[in-house]
Design a protein around this motif. Structure first.
Motif, PDB file in Angstrom:
ATOM      1  N   PRO A  61       0.457  -1.623  -0.042  1.00 14.93           N
ATOM      2  CA  PRO A  61      -0.185  -0.118  -0.460  1.00 14.93           C
ATOM      3  C   PRO A  61       0.673   1.351   0.030  1.00 14.93           C
ATOM      4  CG  PRO A  61      -0.156  -1.797   1.704  1.00 14.93           C
ATOM      5  CD  PRO A  61       0.370  -1.873   1.062  1.00 14.93           C
TER       6      PRO A  61
ATOM      7  N   TYR B 243      -3.253  -0.482  -3.673  1.00 13.25           N
ATOM      8  CA  TYR B 243      -2.995  -1.319  -2.706  1.00 13.25           C
ATOM      9  C   TYR B 243      -2.631  -3.251  -2.957  1.00 13.25           C
ATOM     10  CZ  TYR B 243      -3.183  -4.290   1.834  1.00 13.25           C
ATOM     11  OH  TYR B 243      -3.089  -5.685   2.211  1.00 13.25           O
TER      12      TYR B 243
ATOM     13  N   LYS C 151     -14.241   3.150   5.119  1.00 10.55           N
ATOM     14  CA  LYS C 151     -13.401   1.318   4.433  1.00 10.55           C
ATOM     15  C   LYS C 151     -13.088   0.899   2.994  1.00 10.55           C
ATOM     16  CE  LYS C 151     -14.012   0.551   8.534  1.00 10.55           C
ATOM     17  NZ  LYS C 151     -14.403   1.263   9.244  1.00 10.55           N
TER      18      LYS C 151
ATOM     19  N   LEU D 296      -9.158  -1.122   4.524  1.00  8.49           N
ATOM     20  CA  LEU D 296      -7.723  -0.133   3.804  1.00  8.49           C
ATOM     21  C   LEU D 296      -8.979   0.910   4.321  1.00  8.49           C
ATOM     22  CD1 LEU D 296      -7.602  -1.876   0.313  1.00  8.49           C
ATOM     23  CD2 LEU D 296      -6.412  -2.146   2.954  1.00  8.49           C
TER      24      LEU D 296
ATOM     25  N   LYS E 178      -4.257   2.233   2.933  1.00 10.53           N
ATOM     26  CA  LYS E 178      -3.499   1.607   4.073  1.00 10.53           C
ATOM     27  C   LYS E 178      -4.520   0.922   5.047  1.00 10.53           C
ATOM     28  CE  LYS E 178      -0.266   4.861   4.609  1.00 10.53           C
ATOM     29  NZ  LYS E 178       0.835   5.924   5.267  1.00 10.53           N
ATOM     30  N   PRO E 179      -3.763  -1.067   5.108  1.00 10.86           N
ATOM     31  CA  PRO E 179      -4.685  -1.022   6.140  1.00 10.86           C
ATOM     32  C   PRO E 179      -5.595  -0.440   7.275  1.00 10.86           C
ATOM     33  CG  PRO E 179      -3.193  -2.503   5.047  1.00 10.86           C
ATOM     34  CD  PRO E 179      -3.133  -0.810   5.350  1.00 10.86           C
TER      35      PRO E 179
END
Length: 708
Positions: free
Chosen positions: A7, A124, A151, A164, A170-171
């Motif tokens: 990511p 990602y 998310k 994400l 980003k996770p």
């Protein structure tokens, strides 16, 4: 293929999301993809966004947007596109919210775009181990993603759920939803229903037990799990939501069924009714595929090929309707499930509709599961009809095949497969691609199920059985036809149909009075929703098999679709030896007066001449059996087509054949080592068979049929 990174927030992406997208102040405050129950409820009337796989919880794939309409659709053109750098099938329905379009590719690579320009905001890659390509029936595809409370949620081929951050990619959290010691995979889209992520899995063809599970969309915490077939009775209860109903399920099975997996995997469609608080699970085929081998030819085998309704909060069983008891033909009921309120015989009914593989269109009461109606939409001979008193199909006894080959309609490709269906509340019609087909079935008397292999249990490939199969297959080839169908679910009859050339035509979107669909002519097309008349069609250099979407941004309506030919339908069609030159997959976005032009496609090179065939007939025959058990899921029946057509191997690839299969030197391409299943002499036999098949068909440009 482009090597994706972990990511990464592209330089300036945060400023793009907040600034150059020109979002309203209220949207800036709530952030991107700020989906909640209230916003989902508003989708019934507001067509601006596409927040859910089926757009709304009803999954009708209908949008009220009509800026693009029958009067001006001829002006439709490409606004922007993105090369996806893969020849794998791209089956995902994208999502759109707040100026950003989200998409997911094979191996679950996920991308966020500026929905005006196509500029990538972030990418990602969950780094799915490429060996999981072995476990995916029909390529390492992903059919979609979900969004909730800022998310983007993806379900990966290796069984993970990952949330994400919609702004950065980003996770936020990640959980493993499947056991890591069995060949489970996930190809269907996760669905979020009022804060719960509900996800199924694939793998029924490889001997595993299907289940569905729910997780908290904000935290990843497990909420419940429901098994769809019974496990080993000696191990006692599973300790899951399905325990209460398991004794009833178990009575419908016979023999040592738990040793063979059972199947019934929920590998695609899952639906929801927020007012009834019910989650509807569409289930898959049995494992092994043949009823005789799976359950000694006894019992209905719940919950194979069924719709199962569960309490959304607890996962507890509420009702089920089984379309195909005694399932024997690779029929699955994982196709689109659409909710609507229909006036039937003077009474408004809350219904759920499905057109599964078995060829019947079903209308059920979505509160009770009671059958309202069911009629065939393609030629069917496995059953003569549906008994309206019992709800059971009137199964043709001859369709339960023995070692003597029989022709059954539809074939395992189904009258309608996973390609998403749509429903218009304006025309009161359902729209979906259909496939008139058949298959020659016979039992393999020498079948012994093996772990992690295709456990069909089908035979009829030698001796007198092969002669009969060959003659029956001529009938199969002659009857195959494909159409886009408009179906009246109240009258249970066809409204109109449009003929199309090959199986694998794409999912359907209805926007206003237009029906959009990708076709196997390698075009994207718009049809009049009332008449079926073709109003617009554009060559796009590949067959868009995915579900299209539409959205409104800055007063402009866009239509987006993934054009990436592949998956199970492509494998079936490649088995016919018909493979058109095509471009690599692309995400295509259209608008009125769009003027972007696609670059030309390079013609496919002629197949190389295969090496000499020196193996004995006995070795080739053994290789054919091993190929069918281990390889044909990815490389096609009779080594025709598939992900990679092995008849077209180069001389260099032939030299590396053993290392590719046993050492996994092409693992990065999805071809992992099979050393756990095959010995060197097995690989030699398979290679000999592939060489023999290449010689039989070398130089043929269209039919691809040989004596094997």
């Amino acid at each position: 293929m482009r090597r994706w990174t972990r990511p990464v927030l592209w330089a300036g992406a945060a400023m793009l999301v907040l600034g150059s997208l020109g979002l309203a102040a209220a949207q800036d405050v709530r952030g991107p993809a700020a989906v909640d129950s209230a916003r989902m409820a508003a989708q019934e009337k507001d067509g601006t966004d596409w927040l859910h796989d089926g757009r709304t919880y009803s999954a009708q794939r209908f949008s009220p947007l009509d800026q693009i309409n029958p009067g001006n659709v001829s002006r439709l053109g490409i606004a922007w596109y993105d090369d996806l750098d893969t020849y794998r099938g791209v089956e995902a329905t994208p999502l759109y919210a707040d100026g950003v379009l989200y998409n997911i590719l094979p191996w679950n690579v996920t991308i966020a775009y500026d929905a005006r320009t196509g500029k990538r905001l972030w990418t990602y890659d969950p780094d799915v181990p490429r060996e999981y390509g072995r476990y995916a029936c029909c390529e390492p595809v992903a059919r979609g993603l979900a969004m909730w409370n800022g998310k983007i949620i993806i379900a990966t081929l290796d069984g993970r759920l990952i949330a994400l951050d919609a702004r950065s990619g980003k996770p936020v959290w990640s959980v493993q939803t499947t056991p890591d010691d069995m060949p489970y995979s996930i190809t269907g889209a996760p669905r979020v229903f009022d804060g719960k992520v509900v996800v199924g899995n694939s793998g029924g063809d490889l001997g595993i037990r299907g289940f569905v599970s729910a997780w908290d969309a904000d935290t990843g915490r497990k909420l419940w799990k429901f098994f769809l077939t019974p496990g080993d009775p000696a191990k006692g209860p599973d300790g899951e939501a399905s325990d209460d109903i398991m004794a009833m399920i178990r009575k419908t099975w016979a023999g040592d069924y738990w040793k063979l997996g059972g199947g019934a995997n929920a590998w695609d469609s899952i639906a929801y009714d927020p007012k009834l608080n019910l989650v509807y699970i569409g289930t898959g085929n049995g494992s092994p595929l043949a009823w005789h081998h799976r359950s000694a030819g006894k019992g209905d085998n719940l919950f194979i090929c069924s719709i199962v309704a569960l309490d959304a909060t607890t996962g507890k069983y509420k009702w089920h309707y089984q379309m195909v008891p005694e399932e024997d033909w690779d029929y699955t009921c994982t196709m689109s499930m659409i909710s609507a309120d229909l006036k039937i015989k003077g009474r408004t009914r809350q219904v759920i509709m499905q057109a599964p593989k078995n060829g019947f269109f079903y209308v059920l009461d979505r509160k009770t599961g009671a059958l309202i109606s069911a009629e065939p939409f393609v030629p069917v001979n496995w059953a003569s009809g549906i008994d309206m008193k019992t709800g059971r199909p009137k199964i043709n006894p001859q369709a339960h095949f023995g070692t003597d080959p029989v022709l059954v309609m539809p074939g395992p490709g189904g009258g309608h497969n996973w390609f998403p269906m749509a429903f218009s509340p304006r025309t009161r019609l359902a729209y979906f691609p259909i496939y008139e087909s058949a298959m020659v079935y016979a039992l393999d008397p020498d079948f012994k199920p093996k772990p992690f292999r295709s456990n069909a249990g089908w035979g009829g490939y030698t001796g007198e059985a092969l002669k009969k199969r060959t003659e029956l297959m001529k009938q199969v080839v002659a009857m195959e036809k494909t159409f886009l169908l408009a179906w009246d679910p109240v009258a249970q009859k066809e409204a109109w149909r449009v003929p199309l050339p090959r199986h694998g035509n794409g999912g359907v979107l209805v926007s206003g009075d237009l029906v959009f669909e990708g076709t196997t002519k390698q075009t994207f097309a718009a049809f009049d929703a009332k008449t079926g008349r073709t109003l617009w069609e554009m060559p796009v250099q590949s067959a868009p098999v995915s579900g299209p979407i539409t959205y409104m941004l800055d007063g402009v309506q866009y239509v987006a679709v993934n054009a990436g030919w592949g998956g199970g339908a492509a494998q079936i069609e490649r088995a016919g030896g018909i493979e058109l030159p095509r471009a690599a997959a692309r995400l295509l976005v259209f608008r009125l007066d769009g003027n972007v032009v696609l670059p030309p496609v390079k013609a496919e090179d002629k197949a190389p001449e295969p090496p000499r065939s020196t193996a004995s007939e006995e070795t080739i025959a053994r290789g054919a059996r091993l190929f069918a058990e281990t390889c044909q899921v990815c490389h096609g029946q009779q080594a025709i087509g598939g992900v990679k057509d092995l008849r077209r191997m180069t001389a260099e690839t032939h030299k590396l054949f053993a290392d590719i299969v046993l050492k996994g030197i092409y693992a990065d391409k999805g071809m992992a080592s099979f050393a756990d299943l095959l010995k060197p002499d097995d690989v030699e036999a398979i290679h000999a068979y592939v060489i023999a098949r290449a010689h039989e068909d070398w130089g043929r440009s269209s039919d691809g049929n040989g004596p094997h």
